[in-house]
Write an enzyme that holds these catalytic residues in place. Sequence first.
Site: not given
Ligand code: PAF
Length: 282
Positions: A38, A151, A186-188
């Site tokens: 991010h 994603d 990934s946050s997960r």
């Molecule tokens: O990729 C994500 O974190 C989410 O799908 C997004 C694009 C912020 C939409 O909620």
Amino acid sequence: MPKLLRTISEVSDFTSLYHLVNRRIGLIPTMGALHEGHLELGRKARKECDCVIYSIFVNPIQFGKGEDLERYPRDMKGDMEKLDSVGADAVFAPETAIMYGKDHSTFVDTGRIGRILCGRTRKNHFRGVATVVLKLFNITGCDQAYFGKKDYQQFVILKKMVRELDLPHEIIGIDTIRDPDGLAMSSRNSYLSDSQRKSAVSIYRALSKAKGNLLKYKDKSDLIRDTRSVIEKEKSAEIEYLEIRNADDLSKIKSLKTGKKFVLMTAVKIGGTRLIDNIELN
Ligand code: PAF
């Protein structure tokens, strides 16, 4: 610290001057629990835009029944500190009621492309993603928005939405940021135990092996079979899908020899955690 905006009118007040003097606004939509991936999006935006806004919103309409909406990691304080370090100007972090009224009933239908790959098991997921992203575009009036290519299906669907709905925003995709052992950030990943995390590394190992050996394969099903077997060596790994698709529109490919750009995409459950990853094959 970036300015924390909680309502749509706070965002309008904040962005109005930038709009007035025609300055470029870059948006990074996120669900929080921010990691290096991010932050990399923000660094790119910082170089290209006059104003960098992050949104942090765990969007309920993109989660299905039994998915991890309630337990999705949240860390507002930590996120604000991280965003300060990349020089973000503002963070839009609304409550759900600000984004969706009680009788909200308008959604973006992403069609067939939203029902393949991840959309097969996550029924209204891409409808929820496209709807919230369109709302965030309208609320911020951003010029460009940044998304991670981890994603990949989301990235292609959002580009298609912008094209087909004649939206003025530019979608910018950034390569997946990985931990040193190759696991896509990934946050997960925070759901994984130490041993599950070790198993999860097999996903990228398999994808990179496929890319490295691509020229050895005549038949795509042999490539898929061998790639699956690398992941399946891990007992806790359960492959939901592993497919090669056209990189531009995610259509199916007939053979590996069309001279087009392909992407090898997968979703794998490790323990109860569903991870996605992909690799572009040229
Ligand atoms: O990729 C994500 O974190 C989410 O799908 C997004 C694009 C912020 C939409 O909620």
